[in-house]
Enzyme design. Structure first.
Site, PDB file in Angstrom:
ATOM      1  N   GLY A   9      49.922  52.645  44.581  1.00 16.50           N
ATOM      2  CA  GLY A   9      49.987  54.266  43.682  1.00 16.50           C
ATOM      3  C   GLY A   9      49.943  54.751  44.770  1.00 16.50           C
ATOM      4  O   GLY A   9      49.984  56.527  44.409  1.00 16.50           O
ATOM      5  N   GLY A  12      51.609  58.953  43.123  1.00 10.43           N
ATOM      6  CA  GLY A  12      50.666  59.277  42.677  1.00 10.43           C
ATOM      7  C   GLY A  12      50.360  60.849  42.564  1.00 10.43           C
ATOM      8  O   GLY A  12      50.460  61.143  44.375  1.00 10.43           O
ATOM      9  N   GLN A  13      49.094  61.426  42.230  1.00  6.80           N
ATOM     10  CA  GLN A  13      48.058  62.744  43.091  1.00  6.80           C
ATOM     11  C   GLN A  13      47.891  62.377  44.345  1.00  6.80           C
ATOM     12  O   GLN A  13      48.520  63.986  45.094  1.00  6.80           O
ATOM     13  CB  GLN A  13      47.342  63.226  41.788  1.00  6.80           C
ATOM     14  CG  GLN A  13      47.295  65.232  42.350  1.00  6.80           C
ATOM     15  CD  GLN A  13      46.054  65.053  42.218  1.00  6.80           C
ATOM     16  OE1 GLN A  13      45.115  64.784  41.586  1.00  6.80           O
ATOM     17  NE2 GLN A  13      45.969  67.089  41.536  1.00  6.80           N
ATOM     18  N   ASP A  33      54.420  51.496  44.586  1.00  4.86           N
ATOM     19  CA  ASP A  33      53.622  52.107  43.202  1.00  4.86           C
ATOM     20  C   ASP A  33      54.642  51.723  42.112  1.00  4.86           C
ATOM     21  O   ASP A  33      55.654  50.481  42.642  1.00  4.86           O
ATOM     22  CB  ASP A  33      53.827  53.495  43.136  1.00  4.86           C
ATOM     23  CG  ASP A  33      53.854  53.735  42.152  1.00  4.86           C
ATOM     24  OD1 ASP A  33      53.497  53.984  41.025  1.00  4.86           O
ATOM     25  OD2 ASP A  33      53.016  55.197  41.936  1.00  4.86           O
ATOM     26  N   ASP A  51      53.032  45.692  41.494  1.00  6.93           N
ATOM     27  CA  ASP A  51      52.489  45.880  40.676  1.00  6.93           C
ATOM     28  C   ASP A  51      50.801  44.859  41.058  1.00  6.93           C
ATOM     29  O   ASP A  51      51.080  44.549  41.029  1.00  6.93           O
ATOM     30  CB  ASP A  51      53.081  45.090  38.780  1.00  6.93           C
ATOM     31  CG  ASP A  51      51.657  45.535  37.916  1.00  6.93           C
ATOM     32  OD1 ASP A  51      50.824  45.684  37.673  1.00  6.93           O
ATOM     33  OD2 ASP A  51      51.914  45.197  36.449  1.00  6.93           O
ATOM     34  N   TYR A 141      36.983  54.997  32.234  1.00  9.13           N
ATOM     35  CA  TYR A 141      37.216  55.346  33.248  1.00  9.13           C
ATOM     36  C   TYR A 141      36.407  55.843  34.016  1.00  9.13           C
ATOM     37  O   TYR A 141      36.021  54.581  35.049  1.00  9.13           O
ATOM     38  CB  TYR A 141      37.475  56.550  33.289  1.00  9.13           C
ATOM     39  CG  TYR A 141      38.601  57.769  34.894  1.00  9.13           C
ATOM     40  CD1 TYR A 141      39.324  56.709  35.474  1.00  9.13           C
ATOM     41  CD2 TYR A 141      37.930  58.311  35.295  1.00  9.13           C
ATOM     42  CE1 TYR A 141      39.317  57.414  36.611  1.00  9.13           C
ATOM     43  CE2 TYR A 141      38.242  58.804  36.455  1.00  9.13           C
ATOM     44  CZ  TYR A 141      38.863  58.386  36.941  1.00  9.13           C
ATOM     45  OH  TYR A 141      38.616  58.967  38.408  1.00  9.13           O
ATOM     46  N   LYS A 145      34.907  52.477  37.063  1.00  5.75           N
ATOM     47  CA  LYS A 145      34.508  52.862  38.772  1.00  5.75           C
ATOM     48  C   LYS A 145      33.217  52.833  39.415  1.00  5.75           C
ATOM     49  O   LYS A 145      33.516  52.264  40.035  1.00  5.75           O
ATOM     50  CB  LYS A 145      35.280  54.574  38.670  1.00  5.75           C
ATOM     51  CG  LYS A 145      36.795  54.936  38.018  1.00  5.75           C
ATOM     52  CD  LYS A 145      37.293  54.893  39.913  1.00  5.75           C
ATOM     53  CE  LYS A 145      38.988  54.559  39.733  1.00  5.75           C
ATOM     54  NZ  LYS A 145      39.346  54.455  41.268  1.00  5.75           N
TER      55      LYS A 145
HETATM   56  N1  SER Z   1      39.865  63.318  37.963  1.00 11.23           N
HETATM   57  C1  SER Z   1      39.103  62.475  37.126  1.00 11.23           C
HETATM   58  C2  SER Z   1      39.477  62.778  36.259  1.00 11.23           C
HETATM   59  O1  SER Z   1      39.324  64.010  35.969  1.00 11.23           O
HETATM   60  C3  SER Z   1      37.926  62.657  37.800  1.00 11.23           C
HETATM   61  O2  SER Z   1      37.637  61.446  38.889  1.00 11.23           O
HETATM   62  O3  SER Z   1      39.760  61.588  34.862  1.00 11.23           O
END
Ligand code: SER
Length: 316
Positions: A9, A12-13, A33, A51, A141, A145
């Site tokens: 990843g 990503g940010q 990525d 992947d 999510y 996690k």
């Molecule tokens: N920044 C994330 C989200 O907003 C939270 O861990 O999904």
């Protein structure tokens, strides 16, 4: 240093900034990525298209480059996850399980797993949320996690894998925009402030959430990974805090530097997600175990964001 690090990843940010920070310390940092890197990320080192759902590809990459540490950042965030639960579960859960297996198979020395404030839910105490508390996440999510944290702890207990993890709050950065999260407004607001002098927020004015500026998050991540193993008392996910604010409070801070800035509100489905999360985090265990301490205040972060985004716009 001699370790060879693989970052999933990486575009990503977090990845774009973490890879560059790691490349300042380690000679071999492989970015991976599904999408191609651009700019400095591309120019400063190896990239492999990977992947995380394909274990064989992961395994081949780890063997080929003799990888010794993995930062597994590839994941789907909260808002995207609610729109596509099946995909979020597959990428967040199967991706992690593939990584964990590949780590054990190849004797990987250390694994970093990014967890989140989304592991908490509506029944968690919302103010100064403790390290150990009720956890009933209600987003896919958060569920993925939290299960991921438990898998990491299990691999540490049963397989001796040195896994380390942080529960990131909303991360604010200007280099790569966040995507698909509930805390993304705190990034978008700065870009729109510079570009349009106004922003319509998808959360209500008084929705307080825990946040952190990216330089603190990157430094904290590397400090955790470099801490001696005996100092790490939790293998599931450390509470990790910067500062907390609401959209209205952030707008007030921006207005001190940009008096003409205006904010309006049009809350959507992300409001309900935000209301299920803590408002502030108690990160005493991280502070005690490996001396975590954030450096940026809300005002420092805001000034730095506006300055850098304005500079990016004038140099285009
Ligand atoms: N920044 C994330 C989200 O907003 C939270 O861990 O999904």
């Amino acid at each position: 240093m001699n370790d060879t690090i693989l970052v999933t990843g990486a575009c990503g940010q977090i990845g774009t900034e973490l890879v560059l920070a790691l490349r300042k310390i380690y000679k071999n940092v492989i970015a991976s990525d599904l999408k191609e890197p651009i700019g400095e990320l591309k120019d400063t080192g190896e990239f492999v298209r990977l992947d995380v759902l394909y274990k064989n590809g992961l395994n081949d990459c780890v063997k080929r480059f003799k990888v010794t540490q993995i930062y597994h950042l590839a994941a789907v965030l909260s808002a995207t996850g609610e729109r596509n639960p099946e995909m979020a579960w597959r990428i967040n859960m199967k991706g992690l399980r593939n990584i964990l297996d590949v780590c054990v198979k190849n004797g990987i020395a250390k694994l970093f797993f990014p967890s989140t404030i989304a592991v908490f839910g509506p029944t968690t105490p919302r103010v100064n949320t403790p390290q150990f508390t009720v956890m009933e996440p209600n987003t896919i999510y958060g569920i993925s996690k939290q299960a991921g944290e438990r898998w990491c702890d299990w691999y540490f207990q049963k397989k001796g894998l040195d896994v380390r993890s942080l529960r990131y709050p909303g991360l604010i950065s200007y280099k790569t925009k966040a995507g698909g999260g509930t805390t993304d407004y705190a990034v978008d607001i700065f870009f729109e402030a510079v570009e349009k002098k106004q922003y319509t927020c998808f959360l209500k004015a008084d929705t307080v959430l825990p946040m952190m500026y990216m330089p603190d998050a990157i430094r904290g991540t590397i400090e955790l990974m470099e801490a001696p193993s005996q100092k790490i008392s939790t293998r599931s996910g450390y509470n990790f805090a910067g500062f907390s604010f609401s959209p209205a409070e952030l707008a007030t801070v921006i207005q001190t530097q940009m008096p003409e800035f205006a904010i309006s509100y049009a809350p959507d489905f992300r409001q309900q997600i935000a209301e299920s999360w803590p408002q502030s985090i108690d990160d005493a265990v991280a502070r005690q175990d490996w001396s975590w301490k954030p450096e940026y205040s809300l005002t420092d972060m805001s000034e730095d964001m506006l300055r850098n985004i304005a500079a990016m716009h004038t140099s285009v």
